[in-house]
Design an enzyme around this catalytic site. Structure first.
Site, PDB file in Angstrom:
ATOM      1  N   CYS A 294       0.848  -1.193   0.000  1.00 30.19           N
ATOM      2  CA  CYS A 294       0.000   0.000   0.000  1.00 30.19           C
ATOM      3  C   CYS A 294       0.884   1.245   0.000  1.00 30.19           C
ATOM      4  O   CYS A 294       1.723   1.422   0.876  1.00 30.19           O
ATOM      5  CB  CYS A 294      -0.897  -0.008   1.231  1.00 30.19           C
ATOM      6  SG  CYS A 294      -2.002   1.397   1.366  1.00 30.19           S
ATOM      7  N   GLU A 332      -4.487  -8.175  -3.964  1.00 33.13           N
ATOM      8  CA  GLU A 332      -4.729  -8.290  -2.522  1.00 33.13           C
ATOM      9  C   GLU A 332      -3.930  -7.221  -1.806  1.00 33.13           C
ATOM     10  O   GLU A 332      -2.800  -6.915  -2.187  1.00 33.13           O
ATOM     11  CB  GLU A 332      -4.312  -9.688  -2.042  1.00 33.13           C
ATOM     12  CG  GLU A 332      -4.586  -9.958  -0.577  1.00 33.13           C
ATOM     13  CD  GLU A 332      -3.370  -9.782   0.328  1.00 33.13           C
ATOM     14  OE1 GLU A 332      -3.468 -10.164   1.512  1.00 33.13           O
ATOM     15  OE2 GLU A 332      -2.341  -9.247  -0.130  1.00 33.13           O
ATOM     16  N   ARG A 378      -8.058 -12.341  10.184  1.00 32.99           N
ATOM     17  CA  ARG A 378      -7.184 -11.599   9.259  1.00 32.99           C
ATOM     18  C   ARG A 378      -8.037 -11.018   8.136  1.00 32.99           C
ATOM     19  O   ARG A 378      -8.524 -11.744   7.269  1.00 32.99           O
ATOM     20  CB  ARG A 378      -6.108 -12.526   8.682  1.00 32.99           C
ATOM     21  CG  ARG A 378      -5.103 -11.838   7.765  1.00 32.99           C
ATOM     22  CD  ARG A 378      -4.168 -12.847   7.138  1.00 32.99           C
ATOM     23  NE  ARG A 378      -3.050 -12.249   6.431  1.00 32.99           N
ATOM     24  CZ  ARG A 378      -1.907 -11.864   6.996  1.00 32.99           C
ATOM     25  NH1 ARG A 378      -1.735 -12.036   8.294  1.00 32.99           N
ATOM     26  NH2 ARG A 378      -0.932 -11.334   6.287  1.00 32.99           N
ATOM     27  N   ARG A 380      -8.389  -8.690   4.818  1.00 34.57           N
ATOM     28  CA  ARG A 380      -7.641  -8.123   3.694  1.00 34.57           C
ATOM     29  C   ARG A 380      -8.621  -7.688   2.616  1.00 34.57           C
ATOM     30  O   ARG A 380      -9.698  -8.283   2.460  1.00 34.57           O
ATOM     31  CB  ARG A 380      -6.652  -9.146   3.112  1.00 34.57           C
ATOM     32  CG  ARG A 380      -5.469  -9.469   4.030  1.00 34.57           C
ATOM     33  CD  ARG A 380      -4.579  -8.258   4.207  1.00 34.57           C
ATOM     34  NE  ARG A 380      -3.386  -8.520   4.990  1.00 34.57           N
ATOM     35  CZ  ARG A 380      -3.281  -8.361   6.294  1.00 34.57           C
ATOM     36  NH1 ARG A 380      -4.341  -7.985   7.004  1.00 34.57           N
ATOM     37  NH2 ARG A 380      -2.147  -8.585   6.925  1.00 34.57           N
TER      38      ARG A 380
END
Length: 546
Positions: A294, A332, A378, A380
């Protein structure tokens, strides 16, 4: 020559003389060798036959109708010669011989070419190129073959060539693969001069055992994909499970590449921002996969476009999409991408994919690994896209598998080494740290996961490991095996092991962990949750396979 009307024919004599002039010594019509080859190199077990087109039935299925008289006699005679040639080839091959056969006219027209073919064969046999070389040996100084330090992407091209040598994609890697093979053979056979021809033949012989790894590619792939920012291969396992063939991988981290190679027999290419790395990407693959980092964009206008992403890793992903036009894309990223830079980062990514590149991109979705059969919380963000030529205009992300799993399902079956248990001093420090943050009104600090709970997200850095401590009272030997302050705690509090982190991410137990723990935690923390990737990829494949 064997099964021929005459010995010492003109083509045979031409070939023998040409080899003699070049310093080669051989035996003619050696009766001690089955089939009595025209020329025999006994030490290296090379048998050469020079066959007349008429007597040995060249293009027999077409030419046999040329016989106008005594057809039965000629058919029987020549077909017996053809059968005997096959029998000789088979028997000699079983005995470890290399058999070469030349047509007479082939020698008369292209004598030099025939001689060079024999020379390459002689050089290859002198080095015993039929001896298999494990891909694990290549590039690993701890094993049998010690290579010079690889520069650039030679080893990556070499392993990619081996993985694709039975399809047209190998042409993208051939040049560097041959160069690297020369280096390998030069180290293995230091007394021999390794020519390009010999190296190419070595590749063709299949002397490198590339699939003696836990996750070889499928024999009959249903689709092709590339693996960018590959890490340790989470995307690859997921898509290979669905019948996909990875035709290109890229990853810059040295230790991650080591793990990737141990499991797939392939070294990923390096820095994807370099044009030289992009130049190896083949054409005509179906899906581009990328777990890119990112990064914020320097957005000049109201809505960021393609040029505004320049200088970021997403720009390189977008550029590859623009050049190669895959049927589908699967990206992702961390959950925080959704609100990164007040939402402008994600808005720019979607604008580039939808408007600049023309892909149908449904709204991205936050996917949680715990919904797909692994006990890890988790989250994502998944972004998928489809080329306009696919005609896809709708996409539904996969539903939860509704499988109740807890840490007990991934816990080590046996007592783990003492090194994973915390020292009393470190445990005291963690408690003080948590108390300080509690007094400030936040929830930072260590956390202990019980067997009936699910783990927090495994992440590298920060308190990643400390937020996933566990109770395990099976320890009996409290003798420290590493330098610690204090003693090993008696409460049974320990860190999760790298294997437990692997299981939390959905990696099967035959996944090899060849690196030290410090790297293993980083690699699994940075990886994707395989089951969530696989479930989403399955929905993509359904649409592009219609």
């Amino acid at each position: 020559m064997q099964a021929n009307k005459a010995t010492g024919t003109k083509p045979e004599i031409m070939l023998a003389k040409a080899l003699h002039v070049r310093g080669y010594r051989y035996r003619k019509n050696d009766k001690s060798v089955f089939g009595k080859p025209d020329l025999t190199f006994k030490k290296i077990k090379l048998a050469i036959f020079v066959d007349g087109e008429f007597w040995h039935g060249k293009d027999w299925e077409k030419r046999k109708y040329d016989h106008k008289t005594n057809k039965e006699f000629w058919y029987q005679k020549i077909e017996r010669n053809i059968q005997r040639d096959e029998e000789v080839n088979e028997k000699l091959t079983k005995e470890g011989w290399r058999v070469l056969r030349f047509w007479s006219k082939e020698i008369e027209k292209n004598l030099l070419e025939c001689v060079l073919q024999i020379e390459n064969e002689i050089n290859a046999l002198k080095m015993n190129l039929k001896e298999k070389i494990s891909i694990k040996e290549v590039g690993d100084i701890k094993l049998k073959i010690k290579l010079i330090e690889d520069e650039g992407d030679k080893e990556a091209a070499f392993t990619h060539y081996l993985h694709n040598r039975k399809n047209g994609i190998s042409r993208f890697y051939k040049k560097e693969a041959i160069e690297y093979t020369k280096e390998i053979l030069s180290y293995k056979y230091p007394e021999e001069e390794i020519s390009t021809g010999v190296a190419e033949e070595a590749l063709q012989y299949g002397i490198f055992e590339i699939f003696d790894v836990p996750f070889p590619p499928p024999e009959n792939p249903k689709f092709k994909f590339i693996d960018l920012f590959a890490g340790i291969g989470g995307f690859r396992i997921a898509l290979q499970n669905l019948g996909g063939k990875c035709v290109y991988s890229s990853e810059w981290d040295k230790e991650a590449k080591r793990t990737y190679k141990a499991n797939f027999g392939e070294i990923p290419f390096g820095d994807i921002t370099k044009e030289s790395t992009k130049s190896y990407i083949p054409d005509d693959f179906d899906i581009l996969c990328a777990g890119f980092p990112c990064q914020a964009f320097s957005i000049a206008g109201k809505r960021g476009g393609f040029e505004d992403t320049r200088g970021t890793l997403f720009f390189d992903v977008a550029e590859i999409i623009r050049r190669k036009q895959p049927k589908a894309i699967f990206l992702e990223n961390v959950k925080g991408l959704k609100n990164h830079d007040k939402g402008r980062t994600l808005e720019t990514i979607l604008n580039v994919l939808r408007n600049d590149l023309g892909y149908f991109v449904p709204e991205p979705k936050i996917i949680n690994a715990k919904d797909f059969g692994v006990p890890q919380n988790r989250e994502r963000i998944f972004i998928v896209g489809f080329h306009p030529k696919t005609g896809v205009s709708e996409f539904k992300y996969p539903e939860s598998v509704n499988r109740n799993v807890t840490f007990a399902d991934v816990k080590e079956e046996n007592v783990v080494p003492t090194k994973y248990y915390l020292s009393t001093q470190y445990l005291h420090t963690l408690r003080l740290h948590k108390e300080r943050h509690k007094n400030k009104g936040n929830g930072f600090g260590y956390e202990i996961i019980s067997d009936d709970q699910i783990a927090n997200a495994v992440v590298c850095g920060g308190m990643g490991r400390e937020r996933n401590l566990v109770y395990d009272d099976r320890i009996t030997d409290f003798t420290p095996t590493t330098k610690i302050k204090g003693e090993v705690n008696r409460q049974g509090i320990r860190r999760m092991t790298p294997r437990e982190w692997a299981r939390l991410q959905g990696f099967p137990d035959n996944f090899v962990i060849p690196v030290a723990d410090v790297y293993a935690y980083k690699q699994f923390g940075n990886s994707v949750a395989v089951p969530a990737i696989q479930a989403t990829a399955n929905e993509i494949i359904k649409l592009i396979s219609k």
